[in-house]
Design an enzyme around this catalytic site. Structure first.
Site, short mmCIF file in Angstrom:
data_model
loop_
_atom_site.label_atom_id
_atom_site.label_comp_id
_atom_site.label_asym_id
_atom_site.label_seq_id
_atom_site.Cartn_x
_atom_site.Cartn_y
_atom_site.Cartn_z
N GLU A 46 4.78 -5.05 7.25
CA GLU A 46 4.02 -3.96 7.87
C GLU A 46 4.46 -3.69 9.30
OE1 GLU A 46 2.68 -6.39 6.03
OE2 GLU A 46 1.08 -5.59 4.75
N GLY A 54 0.80 -5.02 0.98
CA GLY A 54 -0.39 -5.11 0.12
C GLY A 54 -0.10 -5.76 -1.22
N ALA A 60 0.87 -1.18 0.00
CA ALA A 60 0.00 0.00 0.00
C ALA A 60 0.90 1.23 0.00
CB ALA A 60 -0.89 -0.02 1.24
N GLU A 67 -0.41 -9.33 -0.55
CA GLU A 67 -1.83 -9.60 -0.30
C GLU A 67 -2.63 -9.57 -1.60
OE1 GLU A 67 -1.76 -6.43 2.66
OE2 GLU A 67 -2.59 -7.84 4.10
N1 CAA Z 1 4.69 3.18 -0.66
C1 CAA Z 1 5.11 4.34 -1.19
N2 CAA Z 1 6.30 4.47 -1.82
C2 CAA Z 1 7.06 3.36 -1.92
C3 CAA Z 1 6.68 2.13 -1.38
C4 CAA Z 1 5.42 2.07 -0.73
N3 CAA Z 1 4.92 0.91 -0.20
N4 CAA Z 1 7.65 1.23 -1.61
C5 CAA Z 1 8.61 1.88 -2.30
N5 CAA Z 1 8.27 3.17 -2.47
C6 CAA Z 1 9.04 4.22 -3.15
C7 CAA Z 1 10.20 4.68 -2.31
O1 CAA Z 1 9.79 5.63 -1.35
C8 CAA Z 1 11.11 5.26 -3.35
O2 CAA Z 1 10.65 6.53 -3.69
P1 CAA Z 1 11.72 7.75 -3.90
O3 CAA Z 1 12.56 7.30 -5.07
O4 CAA Z 1 10.84 8.92 -4.20
O5 CAA Z 1 12.51 7.84 -2.66
C9 CAA Z 1 10.87 4.36 -4.55
O6 CAA Z 1 9.64 3.70 -4.32
C10 CAA Z 1 11.94 3.28 -4.71
O7 CAA Z 1 12.06 2.60 -3.47
P2 CAA Z 1 13.47 2.36 -2.74
O8 CAA Z 1 14.42 3.47 -3.02
O9 CAA Z 1 13.18 2.07 -1.30
O10 CAA Z 1 13.95 1.03 -3.50
P3 CAA Z 1 14.90 -0.12 -2.95
O11 CAA Z 1 15.20 -0.98 -4.13
O12 CAA Z 1 16.02 0.42 -2.17
O13 CAA Z 1 13.97 -0.95 -1.91
C11 CAA Z 1 11.94 -2.03 -1.22
C12 CAA Z 1 12.85 -1.61 -2.40
C13 CAA Z 1 12.64 -3.09 -0.35
C14 CAA Z 1 10.67 -2.62 -1.82
C15 CAA Z 1 11.62 -0.79 -0.34
O14 CAA Z 1 11.15 0.25 -1.20
C16 CAA Z 1 10.59 -0.99 0.71
O15 CAA Z 1 10.88 -1.58 1.75
N6 CAA Z 1 9.34 -0.53 0.47
C17 CAA Z 1 8.27 -0.56 1.44
C18 CAA Z 1 7.68 -1.97 1.56
C19 CAA Z 1 6.60 -1.99 2.61
O16 CAA Z 1 6.79 -1.65 3.77
N7 CAA Z 1 5.38 -2.41 2.20
C20 CAA Z 1 4.25 -2.48 3.08
C21 CAA Z 1 3.41 -1.25 2.96
S1 CAA Z 1 2.09 -1.18 4.16
C22 CAA Z 1 0.86 -2.15 3.49
O17 CAA Z 1 0.97 -2.69 2.41
C23 CAA Z 1 -0.39 -2.26 4.33
C24 CAA Z 1 -1.34 -3.30 3.87
O18 CAA Z 1 -1.34 -4.41 4.37
C25 CAA Z 1 -2.31 -3.02 2.83
#
Ligand code: CAA
Length: 259
Positions: A133, A110, A66, A113
């Site tokens: 999460e 998400g 998400a 999911e």
């Molecule tokens: N939401 C918003 N932006 C996101 C995102 C997310 N879930 N995941 C990645 N991005 C964005 C980053 O902020 C980044 O943006 P900028 O370039 O503007 O800084 C861009 O995508 C690229 O990401 P990274 O620089 O972090 O890329 P990476 O290769 O170093 O890492 C990753 C990749 C491991 C996937 C890392 O981005 C990450 O950990 N993302 C978050 C994953 C996460 O926590 N997901 C759960 C979300 S909560 C949820 O989903 C609730 C639910 O149950 C519905």
């Protein structure tokens, strides 16, 4: 309809392909994307030519979860009163034709999911699944705590949800989360082959099979067995059953008419 966060195409005249397309955010799932995904799924559902759908992402990310930037400031009232997640994530549950997830790269939160909401997952060898999460101070909110234990056992689901570790494609296949793992450059070829196979069968029979498997997945055994039996019986009222069995006995290909 023009979409901004997804791309939509038809393959082989019978498979609807939806590609998540927010590459800068690794396909993070915001309201616009989930609304557009729902609209695209419903449009394919209504199109008689389409027998199966595929949801996919980019090589690097199926979806990284998400959209954190969209929800970071939510209060409890925003989330609860706005029916966050349910409001536009559940459309996929109403789709009766099969939906396959073709996953490469990250399927996190998400994203994992969403993949699990599809009927089955075909993974590229670079796929990584996770429910991270807990690192954000929340828990999975789109079915992760419910579907993961059913898919991969309580122990592995607890491990994923409590440690936030990622599972690679090989472990995901071993654990039963995905139906098969294929080389990255074969992901769409293999997924489309499966979708085309499904689209060649009677749509009525395909929908009945999906409904029956979902009963096993969601309900009690005795209830599921009765449901399966009744659906099985009712298929003897279709022309496609007569056609399928006659074709087998006469050693010819079946010509299903969805009747
Ligand atoms: N939401 C918003 N932006 C996101 C995102 C997310 N879930 N995941 C990645 N991005 C964005 C980053 O902020 C980044 O943006 P900028 O370039 O503007 O800084 C861009 O995508 C690229 O990401 P990274 O620089 O972090 O890329 P990476 O290769 O170093 O890492 C990753 C990749 C491991 C996937 C890392 O981005 C990450 O950990 N993302 C978050 C994953 C996460 O926590 N997901 C759960 C979300 S909560 C949820 O989903 C609730 C639910 O149950 C519905």
């Amino acid at each position: 309809m023009a979409y901004e966060t997804i791309e939509v195409r038809v393959e082989a005249d019978k498979v609807g392909v939806i590609t998540l397309n927010r590459p800068k955010q690794l396909n993070a799932l915001n309201d616009q994307l989930m609304n557009e995904l729902g609209e695209a799924l419903k449009a394919f559902e209504a199109d008689e030519k389409i027998g199966c759908m595929v949801i996919t992402g980019s090589e690097k990310a199926f979806a990284a979860g998400a959209d954190i930037s969209a929800m970071a400031k939510y209060s409890f009232a925003d989330a609860y009163r706005g029916d966050f997640i349910t409001r536009n994530w559940e459309t996929i549950r109403s789709i009766r034709k099969p939906v396959i997830a073709a996953v490469s790269g990250f399927a996190l939160g998400g994203g994992c999911e969403l993949a699990m909401m599809c009927d089955f997952i075909i993974a590229a060898d670079n796929a990584k699944f996770g429910q991270p999460e807990i690192k954000l101070g929340v828990i999975p909110g789109a079915g992760g705590t419910q579907r993961l234990p059913r898919a991969i056992s309580k122990s592995k689901a607890m491990d994923m949800c409590l440690t936030a570790r990622m599972m690679d494609a090989a472990e995901a296949e071993r654990s039963g989360l995905v139906s098969r793992v294929v080389p990255l450059d074969k992901l769409m070829e293999e997924t489309l082959a499966a979708a085309i196979t499904i689209s060649g069968f009677s749509q009525i029979t395909v929908m009945a099979a999906k409904e029956a498997v979902n009963r096993a997945y969601e309900g009690q055994l005795s209830d599921g067995l009765m449901f399966e039996r009744r659906l099985f019986h009712s298929l003897f009222a279709t022309q496609d059953q007569k056609e399928g069995m006659d074709a087998f006995l006469n050693k010819r290909p079946a010509n299903f008419t969805n009747q």
